[in-house]
Design a protein around this motif. Sequence first.
Motif, PDB file in Angstrom:
ATOM      1  N   LEU A 102       0.816  -1.384  -0.097  1.00  0.00           N
ATOM      2  CA  LEU A 102       0.138  -0.182  -0.187  1.00  0.00           C
ATOM      3  C   LEU A 102       0.564   1.402   0.619  1.00  0.00           C
ATOM      4  CD1 LEU A 102      -2.498  -1.279   2.684  1.00  0.00           C
ATOM      5  CD2 LEU A 102      -2.790  -0.291   0.232  1.00  0.00           C
ATOM      6  N   GLN A 103       2.044   1.127   0.685  1.00  0.00           N
ATOM      7  CA  GLN A 103       2.866   2.654   0.864  1.00  0.00           C
ATOM      8  C   GLN A 103       3.042   2.602  -0.561  1.00  0.00           C
ATOM      9  OE1 GLN A 103       5.361   1.462   4.410  1.00  0.00           O
ATOM     10  NE2 GLN A 103       4.708   2.166   5.033  1.00  0.00           N
ATOM     11  N   ARG A 104       3.967   1.354  -1.196  1.00  0.00           N
ATOM     12  CA  ARG A 104       4.626   1.567  -2.915  1.00  0.00           C
ATOM     13  C   ARG A 104       3.311   2.421  -3.451  1.00  0.00           C
ATOM     14  NH1 ARG A 104       6.917  -3.294  -1.438  1.00  0.00           N
ATOM     15  NH2 ARG A 104       4.781  -4.450  -2.736  1.00  0.00           N
ATOM     16  N   LEU A 105       2.396   1.994  -3.545  1.00  0.00           N
ATOM     17  CA  LEU A 105       1.409   2.807  -4.530  1.00  0.00           C
ATOM     18  C   LEU A 105       1.482   3.944  -3.804  1.00  0.00           C
ATOM     19  CD1 LEU A 105      -1.629   2.332  -6.209  1.00  0.00           C
ATOM     20  CD2 LEU A 105      -2.905   1.847  -3.941  1.00  0.00           C
ATOM     21  N   SER A 106       0.882   4.367  -2.740  1.00  0.00           N
ATOM     22  CA  SER A 106       0.865   5.383  -2.776  1.00  0.00           C
ATOM     23  C   SER A 106       2.126   6.504  -2.894  1.00  0.00           C
ATOM     24  CB  SER A 106       0.675   6.039  -0.801  1.00  0.00           C
ATOM     25  OG  SER A 106       1.251   7.088  -0.237  1.00  0.00           O
ATOM     26  N   GLU A 107       3.727   6.493  -2.944  1.00  0.00           N
ATOM     27  CA  GLU A 107       4.529   6.601  -2.960  1.00  0.00           C
ATOM     28  C   GLU A 107       4.927   6.815  -4.095  1.00  0.00           C
ATOM     29  OE1 GLU A 107       7.909   4.329  -1.767  1.00  0.00           O
ATOM     30  OE2 GLU A 107       7.017   4.846   0.912  1.00  0.00           O
ATOM     31  N   ALA A 108       3.872   5.713  -5.172  1.00  0.00           N
ATOM     32  CA  ALA A 108       3.895   6.265  -6.974  1.00  0.00           C
ATOM     33  C   ALA A 108       2.474   7.116  -7.434  1.00  0.00           C
ATOM     34  CB  ALA A 108       3.014   4.827  -7.548  1.00  0.00           C
ATOM     35  N   GLY A 109       2.085   7.501  -6.068  1.00  0.00           N
ATOM     36  CA  GLY A 109       0.669   8.695  -6.832  1.00  0.00           C
ATOM     37  C   GLY A 109      -0.787   7.858  -7.181  1.00  0.00           C
ATOM     38  N   ASN A 110      -0.508   6.790  -6.913  1.00  0.00           N
ATOM     39  CA  ASN A 110      -2.180   6.127  -7.915  1.00  0.00           C
ATOM     40  C   ASN A 110      -2.824   5.785  -6.605  1.00  0.00           C
ATOM     41  OD1 ASN A 110      -0.764   5.819 -10.247  1.00  0.00           O
ATOM     42  ND2 ASN A 110       0.740   4.085  -9.570  1.00  0.00           N
ATOM     43  N   HIS A 111      -3.474   5.201  -7.820  1.00  0.00           N
ATOM     44  CA  HIS A 111      -4.771   4.969  -6.527  1.00  0.00           C
ATOM     45  C   HIS A 111      -5.524   4.023  -7.458  1.00  0.00           C
ATOM     46  CE1 HIS A 111      -6.617   8.452  -8.413  1.00  0.00           C
ATOM     47  NE2 HIS A 111      -7.829   7.796  -8.426  1.00  0.00           N
ATOM     48  N   ALA A 151      -1.791  10.301 -10.829  1.00  0.00           N
ATOM     49  CA  ALA A 151      -2.999  11.206  -9.877  1.00  0.00           C
ATOM     50  C   ALA A 151      -3.301  12.098 -11.309  1.00  0.00           C
ATOM     51  CB  ALA A 151      -0.830  12.101  -9.545  1.00  0.00           C
ATOM     52  N   ALA A 152      -3.535  12.143 -12.621  1.00  0.00           N
ATOM     53  CA  ALA A 152      -4.139  12.834 -12.931  1.00  0.00           C
ATOM     54  C   ALA A 152      -5.419  12.052 -13.991  1.00  0.00           C
ATOM     55  CB  ALA A 152      -2.978  13.489 -14.439  1.00  0.00           C
ATOM     56  N   GLY A 153      -5.628  10.460 -12.892  1.00  0.00           N
ATOM     57  CA  GLY A 153      -6.645   9.937 -13.352  1.00  0.00           C
ATOM     58  C   GLY A 153      -7.340   9.230 -14.563  1.00  0.00           C
ATOM     59  N   GLU A 154      -5.598   9.262 -15.093  1.00  0.00           N
ATOM     60  CA  GLU A 154      -5.276   8.352 -16.426  1.00  0.00           C
ATOM     61  C   GLU A 154      -4.975   6.502 -15.464  1.00  0.00           C
ATOM     62  OE1 GLU A 154      -2.430  11.823 -18.963  1.00  0.00           O
ATOM     63  OE2 GLU A 154      -1.626  10.511 -17.232  1.00  0.00           O
ATOM     64  N   ASP A 155      -5.259   6.410 -16.824  1.00  0.00           N
ATOM     65  CA  ASP A 155      -5.068   4.867 -16.844  1.00  0.00           C
ATOM     66  C   ASP A 155      -4.612   4.026 -16.841  1.00  0.00           C
ATOM     67  OD1 ASP A 155      -5.624   2.145 -16.734  1.00  0.00           O
ATOM     68  OD2 ASP A 155      -7.435   2.034 -17.753  1.00  0.00           O
TER      69      ASP A 155
END
Length: 195
Positions: A102-111, A151-155
Motif C-alpha cells: 500500500l505504501q508503494r501505491l501511495s509513493e507512486a501517487g496512484n489509486h 494522480a492525473a486520473g489516467e489509466d
Amino acid sequence: MPLLRPVSRPRRGVAAALAAACAVALLLSGCTGDAPAASPSPSADAAEPIFATDEEALAAAESAYEAYIATVDQLTQEGGSNPERIRAVVDETYVEELIASLQRLSEAGNHTSGETTFDNLKLVERNEDAGVATVTAYICIDVSDVRVLNAAGEDVTPPDRIPRRPLQTTFISSNSEASKLLPSGSEQWAGDDFC
C-alpha cells in the motif's frame, strides 16, 4: 487433527496426492498385520471443535475474505493512505507485506477504481490445535473491474495484468475470537488454473 475435504484438484500431482493419502490412511488405521487396536473414547473434558463442519469453516473463510478485499479496495481507492487500517482484517503475520504494498501505491501517487471480486472458494484443509483454527482454501480472485489510475486520473493499469487468478489462501483464528478467521497469507496457485 487435520480434517480434509475432497476438492477438485488440478490433474498434476493427483497420483502423488493419492499415494500420500493412502500412506496416511494406512498409518492412521494401524494396518501393521496385528489385531486392530481399540480406539480410545473421547475424554469428558475434550475441547469442542471451533468449527463443527467443513461448511462452517468455509463460511468463516468466505466472510474473512470478503472483509479483506473490501478493505483493500477501500485503501487502494484512497491511494494507500493510512495503510495501518489493514490490521483490522488480516493476521499480524500478513500485515507488514500488505502495508509495504500500500505504501508503494501511495509513493507512486496512484489509486484504484472498481471492485475486486472472488468466487470458486473451495476448502483444501482445516486444522484445529490448542484453540486455534487454520483453514486453507482455493480462491479465484477477479480484478478485471479494477483500474489503476495516476494522480492525473489516467489509466496506468499494467497491460499484462492477469485479471483472474487462482490463489491458495491461508486463514487463522483471530486472537479475540477463535471462530473468526483472518487471512494470513496468499500465493498464486502454480498448478492447473481452476478458475
